[in-house]
Design a protein around this motif. Structure first.
Motif, mmCIF file in Angstrom:
data_model
loop_
_atom_site.group_PDB
_atom_site.id
_atom_site.type_symbol
_atom_site.label_atom_id
_atom_site.label_comp_id
_atom_site.label_asym_id
_atom_site.label_seq_id
_atom_site.Cartn_x
_atom_site.Cartn_y
_atom_site.Cartn_z
ATOM 1 N N PHE A 1 25.425 -34.989 19.200
ATOM 2 C CA PHE A 1 26.411 -35.963 18.756
ATOM 3 C C PHE A 1 27.681 -35.249 18.327
ATOM 4 O O PHE A 1 27.667 -34.093 17.924
ATOM 5 C CB PHE A 1 25.872 -36.886 17.648
ATOM 6 N N ARG A 2 28.764 -35.980 18.437
ATOM 7 C CA ARG A 2 30.080 -35.515 18.008
ATOM 8 C C ARG A 2 30.601 -36.467 16.953
ATOM 9 O O ARG A 2 30.545 -37.690 17.140
ATOM 10 C CB ARG A 2 31.048 -35.469 19.200
ATOM 11 N N VAL A 3 31.061 -35.950 15.832
ATOM 12 C CA VAL A 3 31.627 -36.800 14.786
ATOM 13 C C VAL A 3 32.973 -37.320 15.279
ATOM 14 O O VAL A 3 33.900 -36.550 15.544
ATOM 15 C CB VAL A 3 31.801 -36.029 13.459
ATOM 16 N N ALA A 4 33.069 -38.649 15.424
ATOM 17 C CA ALA A 4 34.266 -39.260 16.007
ATOM 18 C C ALA A 4 35.258 -39.708 14.949
ATOM 19 O O ALA A 4 36.476 -39.593 15.144
ATOM 20 C CB ALA A 4 33.875 -40.448 16.880
ATOM 21 N N GLU A 5 34.760 -40.254 13.847
ATOM 22 C CA GLU A 5 35.637 -40.781 12.793
ATOM 23 C C GLU A 5 35.031 -40.499 11.426
ATOM 24 O O GLU A 5 33.804 -40.516 11.261
ATOM 25 C CB GLU A 5 35.832 -42.293 12.948
ATOM 26 N N PRO B 1 32.352 -26.650 14.626
ATOM 27 C CA PRO B 1 32.488 -27.077 13.235
ATOM 28 C C PRO B 1 33.391 -28.287 13.017
ATOM 29 O O PRO B 1 33.281 -28.959 11.991
ATOM 30 C CB PRO B 1 33.088 -25.842 12.554
ATOM 31 N N GLY B 2 34.293 -28.587 13.939
ATOM 32 C CA GLY B 2 35.225 -29.676 13.718
ATOM 33 C C GLY B 2 36.346 -29.280 12.780
ATOM 34 O O GLY B 2 36.488 -28.112 12.397
ATOM 35 N N ASP B 3 37.161 -30.274 12.371
ATOM 36 C CA ASP B 3 38.295 -29.975 11.493
ATOM 37 C C ASP B 3 37.864 -30.023 10.025
ATOM 38 O O ASP B 3 36.667 -30.051 9.718
ATOM 39 C CB ASP B 3 39.459 -30.930 11.776
ATOM 40 N N GLU B 4 38.840 -30.057 9.122
ATOM 41 C CA GLU B 4 38.540 -30.025 7.695
ATOM 42 C C GLU B 4 37.713 -31.225 7.245
ATOM 43 O O GLU B 4 36.907 -31.133 6.313
ATOM 44 C CB GLU B 4 39.843 -29.970 6.884
ATOM 45 N N GLN B 5 37.894 -32.358 7.888
ATOM 46 C CA GLN B 5 37.124 -33.563 7.559
ATOM 47 C C GLN B 5 35.784 -33.609 8.289
ATOM 48 O O GLN B 5 34.946 -34.450 7.979
ATOM 49 C CB GLN B 5 37.925 -34.818 7.913
ATOM 50 N N GLY B 6 35.595 -32.715 9.252
ATOM 51 C CA GLY B 6 34.387 -32.744 10.054
ATOM 52 C C GLY B 6 34.550 -33.465 11.365
ATOM 53 O O GLY B 6 33.610 -33.505 12.178
ATOM 54 N N ILE B 7 35.722 -34.057 11.600
ATOM 55 C CA ILE B 7 35.956 -34.751 12.870
ATOM 56 C C ILE B 7 35.941 -33.722 14.009
ATOM 57 O O ILE B 7 36.596 -32.688 13.929
ATOM 58 C CB ILE B 7 37.294 -35.503 12.848
#
Length: 276
Positions: A73-77, A47-53
């Motif tokens: 894919f991985r959300v980088a920024e 899920p990533g962090d609160e921002q989706g990173i």
């Protein structure tokens, strides 16, 4: 730049707000619903962090050509003007989404730099790079159309308005996919002497006999002339060479009449190319 390196810049103009666009694009698992012509299956792996990173997404996708792609894919920024992703699998690279509000519309730019690592793309990119690039552009055109329809659905105030909005574009018709299969198989023939070549030659002869075109394809004595593909040099196939425009036009004519009768054969071709 290696033959299997690609750089695409896509530009969309969609009526709405940046917040609306980001909400739609950020929910990757919903892509198969509103962009079904390209996204067959999407799963969230992390899920990533609160921002989706750090969010990790697994994707199973297609275009109009008869092969599929499995990648992640991985959300980088994530920033106020967009977000970026890093891809791996059949695609290895980086994509950057940028958004700008221009009055009532959102100006969307997608900068996509990748290396195609799928075996089929890696081996044939030197010869068929323009065709593979056209496959990506087709997918992004479907994306813009689908996003506009999804935005309209979300903004529909009444049930009557919602009903009038057409569904998103679906997967390509079998005739178009069969044409894509023949184009790729033709590339395989040029690149290597495979068992597929006999089938392609037979289909091309059938195409020539049935076509009413003159010039490159002129009946039973059809002869394939030279062409320029990729590097701009004629691509020889033994004593003959391939005219890309003539082949595409002839096969379009041929597939429009034979797509139904060849459906079983098309499925077999699709399985072969998906495993490549």
């Amino acid at each position: 730049m290696a033959a299997n390196d690609y750089h695409f810049i896509t530009h969309w103009l969609v009526e709405g707000s940046i917040q609306e666009v980001v909400e739609i694009l950020a929910d990757a698992t919903d892509l198969p619903r509103w962009w079904p012509s390209v996204y067959l299956d999407v799963q969230e792996l992390a899920p990533g962090d609160e921002q989706g990173i750090g969010k990790v997404i697994s994707l199973y996708t297609r275009g109009w050509l008869p092969y599929t792609l499995r990648w992640q894919f991985r959300v980088a920024e994530v920033g106020s003007e967009g977000f970026s992703i890093e891809s791996s699998g059949d695609f290895d690279g980086r994509g950057v989404w940028t958004f700008a509000q221009r009055g009532p519309v959102v100006d969307i730019v997608y900068d996509w730099r990748i290396r195609a690592d799928k075996l089929l793309l890696r081996r044939l990119s030197g010869l068929m790079k323009p065709i593979f690039a056209a496959n990506h552009r087709w997918a992004m055109v479907q994306g813009e159309t689908s996003l506009k329809l999804e935005m309209a659905r979300r903004r529909a105030a009444k049930a009557e308005e919602h009903v009038r909005i057409p569904p998103p574009p679906r997967a390509p018709r079998s005739g178009l996919l069969l044409l894509g299969a023949l184009v790729i198989m033709l590339g395989l023939c040029i690149g290597s002497r495979s068992i597929v070549c006999a089938s392609v030659s037979s289909m091309l002869r059938d195409c020539c006999r049935r076509s009413t075109m003159s010039g490159n394809f002129s009946g039973p004595s059809c002869r394939i002339r030279s062409c320029q593909m990729g590097s701009g040099k004629p691509v020889a196939t033994g004593a003959r060479s391939i005219n890309a425009a003539g082949v595409a036009a002839c096969l379009t004519n041929w597939t429009s009449r034979r797509s139904r009768s060849r459906r079983t054969g098309f499925r077999t071709v699709g399985i072969f190319l998906s495993s490549a």
